[in-house]
Design a protein around this motif. Structure first.
Motif, mmCIF file in Angstrom:
data_model
loop_
_atom_site.group_PDB
_atom_site.id
_atom_site.type_symbol
_atom_site.label_atom_id
_atom_site.label_comp_id
_atom_site.label_asym_id
_atom_site.label_seq_id
_atom_site.Cartn_x
_atom_site.Cartn_y
_atom_site.Cartn_z
ATOM 1 N N THR A 159 1.080 -1.770 -0.323
ATOM 2 C CA THR A 159 0.079 0.085 0.023
ATOM 3 C C THR A 159 0.521 1.303 -0.182
ATOM 4 O O THR A 159 2.136 1.025 0.584
ATOM 5 C CB THR A 159 -0.584 -0.132 1.387
ATOM 6 O OG1 THR A 159 -1.640 -0.922 0.812
ATOM 7 C CG2 THR A 159 -1.814 1.027 1.491
ATOM 8 N N GLU A 173 -8.718 0.150 5.251
ATOM 9 C CA GLU A 173 -7.824 -0.725 4.414
ATOM 10 C C GLU A 173 -7.511 -2.388 4.456
ATOM 11 O O GLU A 173 -8.258 -3.376 5.698
ATOM 12 C CB GLU A 173 -6.266 -0.612 4.507
ATOM 13 C CG GLU A 173 -6.510 1.017 4.243
ATOM 14 C CD GLU A 173 -4.323 1.032 4.842
ATOM 15 O OE1 GLU A 173 -3.792 0.143 4.872
ATOM 16 O OE2 GLU A 173 -4.404 2.359 4.602
ATOM 17 N N GLN A 222 -10.415 0.308 0.206
ATOM 18 C CA GLN A 222 -10.280 1.147 1.349
ATOM 19 C C GLN A 222 -11.748 1.828 1.230
ATOM 20 O O GLN A 222 -12.171 2.249 0.559
ATOM 21 C CB GLN A 222 -9.408 2.339 1.144
ATOM 22 C CG GLN A 222 -9.315 3.249 0.322
ATOM 23 C CD GLN A 222 -8.266 4.365 0.206
ATOM 24 O OE1 GLN A 222 -7.871 4.526 0.999
ATOM 25 N NE2 GLN A 222 -8.446 4.786 -1.038
ATOM 26 N N ASP A 272 -11.946 5.209 3.067
ATOM 27 C CA ASP A 272 -11.014 6.671 3.433
ATOM 28 C C ASP A 272 -11.887 7.628 3.991
ATOM 29 O O ASP A 272 -11.291 9.114 4.272
ATOM 30 C CB ASP A 272 -10.293 7.005 3.011
ATOM 31 C CG ASP A 272 -10.417 7.819 1.182
ATOM 32 O OD1 ASP A 272 -12.124 7.855 1.319
ATOM 33 O OD2 ASP A 272 -9.818 8.265 0.669
ATOM 34 N N LEU A 331 -7.567 0.808 -3.120
ATOM 35 C CA LEU A 331 -5.846 1.240 -2.904
ATOM 36 C C LEU A 331 -5.184 1.457 -4.008
ATOM 37 O O LEU A 331 -5.186 0.849 -4.527
ATOM 38 C CB LEU A 331 -5.888 -0.145 -1.617
ATOM 39 C CG LEU A 331 -5.678 -0.015 0.143
ATOM 40 C CD1 LEU A 331 -5.551 -0.547 0.474
ATOM 41 C CD2 LEU A 331 -6.065 1.502 0.134
#
Length: 694
Positions: A281, A508, A496, A498, A350
């Motif tokens: 990541t 994640e 993800q 976020d 991601l």
């Protein structure tokens, strides 16, 4: 061959380049679980358990992992495998596990008047269930300490994988032999003491060390890299976690932060460091983090999104950073998307450093295709192409400091106890390597760098060396669905949420292979086996927090780090919120059962269950926590009274000594740190190169 300033490698013996590189083992012979310490101990090693201890381990295994409809139960065979495994790990870790075995054995005596192994099976199951559900953290920690290796060894068998329809192992590939391998020397094959000279000595080849070595070699400097671990190539990456933990993780992946919650802290020990075993990541650190450095610590304007942008761009180009391919997200991506959309949460794939990823699902155990651009396939080869040299299996004992200036380092070459378990009696003295250099870059990571600097008498005046540890505490929630998930297929961390990043919460993906998933469930008895038989329908998703708690790294037993970390109430509340949000997402996505992995709260299967979880006052010790991003133990700063390094990464008290790894990061980032470590290391290497050239 002479390179740069008297970097004379002509004295090194000509080494045979083998398909199996140091640190790898012979491949599976087709008869089942791999042969070797991770599965059955070192050849000729004495048993790790006494006869009584074998009976205790067998009794615990039998009660904790009984047979199910098609999965076999654990017992004496599992205990025997544990004995072999104990003979292969560092002695102090084995002694701790044996102590935990005896503690569980004697725990029932005050009430039941008999030790655990003497109880009938049903009573043993009842006792273990009581430990599992206890609000006493010490009892649960003891149970976990014993069950973790027992479960791993029990499930690490081809027949167990076959029962749930999973692939056990990948076929071995043939390694290529690029020309730059001629500049890699296996320290295990050196038989005499050596003295070498170079311009810049770089200790460690992870995110920071490899990037710094590349930058300095690109500028024409004579660079020597020393790496404590081995250079594992694609033939080593067969998809077996047992082999990876043994060969590529520090202390077999058994380092634990001690405090009000026991937190495993994982770090790599190989060429490539933790980049070999991370998820791939890639984030840039947010501007709010840089602003806190400038405003709270007085760091210059270069520490900003704008100031570091050129270095981030170079890192992204080297790593070929791009969003995860939706074709390889597996079933978990659509599930999280479904739940997040129903709740109105921001989400998406991601950004990763694996441009040709085909979703093998093994990022944390060595990428079998070479798609993940960890430093062993990116910065290290590129540094070697530009003239750098690398010696593996080199354990640096001290930085050599003369008149207040770093002048090189002293190392020992070859295997040691921390790498391969107990050293055999009568082992000859390992060769010594002395390197003289004009500048030394330490990049051993936030756990090991402070130990090396302390042994060397460097970075001590502020009293901050080893302190200020942040770890990005992480947890996960599991859920059962009617549909098949097959979480072993697809990118393990490819999606993800976020939406809550400003709160310090990053969600994640965290899909797990079958044998690793077996470690994640804190249950025992029949319900544990029933759940593992439903593994094809089990989903896992994780999160981490930007922690405000701070810990410390001290010298521990056997050369291992002693990690101390107490989670404060603010971070505990943040962890609870993360678990609640993930439960909500899974319920919105249609999960049949949601498992928050919180002591005293086994399942959240309805909105009413979720409200009860929210109403609870969860303690840190009730959580199942792990850590993958230790940072800050040798932080940069402008004030020598509160930091170890200047903004240029040079030690305040030792000229020519620089630190370029996660230990230099002054605070928790709130995002995966590898890109920030690389970007800051490129900047530091640029400064070092300019100083050497004047």
């Amino acid at each position: 061959m002479t390179l740069g300033l008297d970097l004379d490698f002509g004295r090194l013996p000509t080494l045979e380049r083998r398909a199996l590189w140091p640190g790898t083992t012979k491949q599976n012979d087709g008869r089942g679980a791999e042969q070797g310490p991770a599965a059955g101990g070192s050849a000729g090693a004495e048993p790790g358990l006494s006869g009584r201890e074998l009976r205790i381990a067998a009794a615990i295994a039998e009660a904790a992992m009984p047979p199910g409809r098609f999965l076999g139960g654990a017992g004496a065979e599992t205990a025997s495998r544990l004995s072999g495994w104990l003979s292969a790990i560092p002695p102090h870790l084995g002694q701790g596990l044996r102590a935990a075995l005896w503690a569980l054995e004697l725990a029932p005596v005050p009430i039941r008047l008999r030790p655990l192994s003497a109880l009938p099976l049903e009573e043993r199951m009842e006792v273990l269930r009581g430990f599992e559900q206890s609000r006493t953290r010490a009892l649960r920690a003891l149970l976990k300490a014993v069950l973790t290796p027992l479960r791993f060894l029990h499930f690490d068998r081809p027949e167990m994988f076959k029962h749930v329809g999973c692939r056990y192992e990948l076929p071995t590939v043939r390694d290529e032999e690029p020309r730059w391998l001629a500049q890699v020397t296996n320290g295990r094959e050196i038989e005499e003491d050596l003295e070498l000279e170079c311009e810049v000595l770089v200790i460690g080849t992870g995110a920071g060390g490899a990037a710094a070595a590349y930058e300095l070699a690109s500028r024409g400097h004579a660079v020597l890299m020393l790496e404590e671990g081995d250079y594992h190539r694609r033939s080593s990456f067969t998809g077996r976690p047992a082999r990876a933990y043994r060969d590529m993780y520090r202390d077999h992946g058994l380092d634990v932060a001690l405090g009000n919650v026991a937190i495993p802290v994982f770090a790599g020990r190989a060429v490539g460091g933790s980049t070999v075993i991370n998820s791939g990541t890639c984030y840039r650190a947010p501007e709010r983090t840089f602003a806190s450095w400038r405003e709270g610590m007085g760091l210059p304007a270069e520490f900003s999104s704008e100031g570091l942008a050129p270095y981030y761009e170079r890192v992204e180009q080297m790593l070929q950073v791009a969003p995860a391919d939706p074709l390889h997200l597996g079933a978990i991506g659509p599930i999280i998307r479904r739940g997040a959309e129903r709740l109105g949460y921001q989400h998406g794939p991601l950004v990763r450093n694996a441009p040709d990823c085909d979703g093998q699902g093994l990022c944390c155990f060595g990428c079998p295709t070479g798609a993940k651009r960890s430093t062993d396939v990116s910065y290290v080869p590129e540094a070697l192409k530009r003239g750098a040299q690398l010696i593996t299996a080199a354990h640096v004992r001290t930085i050599d400091i003369v008149a207040g200036r770093a002048r090189g380092a002293t190392a020992t070459l070859g295997s040691d106890v921390s790498a391969a378990g107990r050293a055999s009696k009568g082992t000859r003295r390992r060769p010594r390597l002395v390197v003289r250099a004009e500048a030394v870059v330490v990049a051993g990571g936030a756990l090991m760098t402070p130990l090396l600097l302390r042994r060397s008498g460097a970075c001590l005046p502020s009293g901050m060396l080893g302190k200020n540890l942040s770890i990005h505490p992480a947890s996960k929630v599991m859920a059962l669905f009617d549909e098949r998930i097959d979480q072993w297929q697809g990118i393990p961390q490819g999606y993800q949420i976020d939406h809550f990043a400003d709160e310090g919460l990053m969600f994640e993906g965290g899909s797990l292979p079958f044998d690793v998933a077996a470690l994640a469930v804190p249950w025992t008895g029949h319900r544990y086996t029933e759940l593992m038989e439903r593994y094809p329908h089990l989903a896992t998703f994780g999160f981490m927090i930007k922690d405000t708690s701070r810990g410390e790294v001290r010298p521990g037993l056997g050369g291992s780090p002693l990690v101390l970390y107490t989670m404060n109430q603010e971070d505990t509340a943040k962890m609870q919120r993360g678990i609640e949000l993930l439960c909500e997402v899974f319920l919105a996505a249609g999960a049949r059962r949601v498992l928050p992995l919180v002591a005293g709260c086994d399942e959240v299967n309805s909105p009413a269950d979720l409200e009860r979880l929210r109403a609870r006052q969860i303690r840190a010790g009730d959580l199942d926590v792990a850590a993958f991003h230790p940072l800050g133990t040798c932080r940069i700063g402008v004030d020598p009274r509160s930091s170890c390094l200047g903004p240029d990464h040079q030690a305040h008290d030792v000229a020519g000594l620089y630190v370029c790894d996660g230990s230099a990061i002054p605070s928790s980032l709130g995002v995966n740190p590898q890109m920030t470590i690389m970007a800051m290391s490129l900047r530091a290497a640029q400064i070092i190169g300019e100083r050497l050239s004047t």
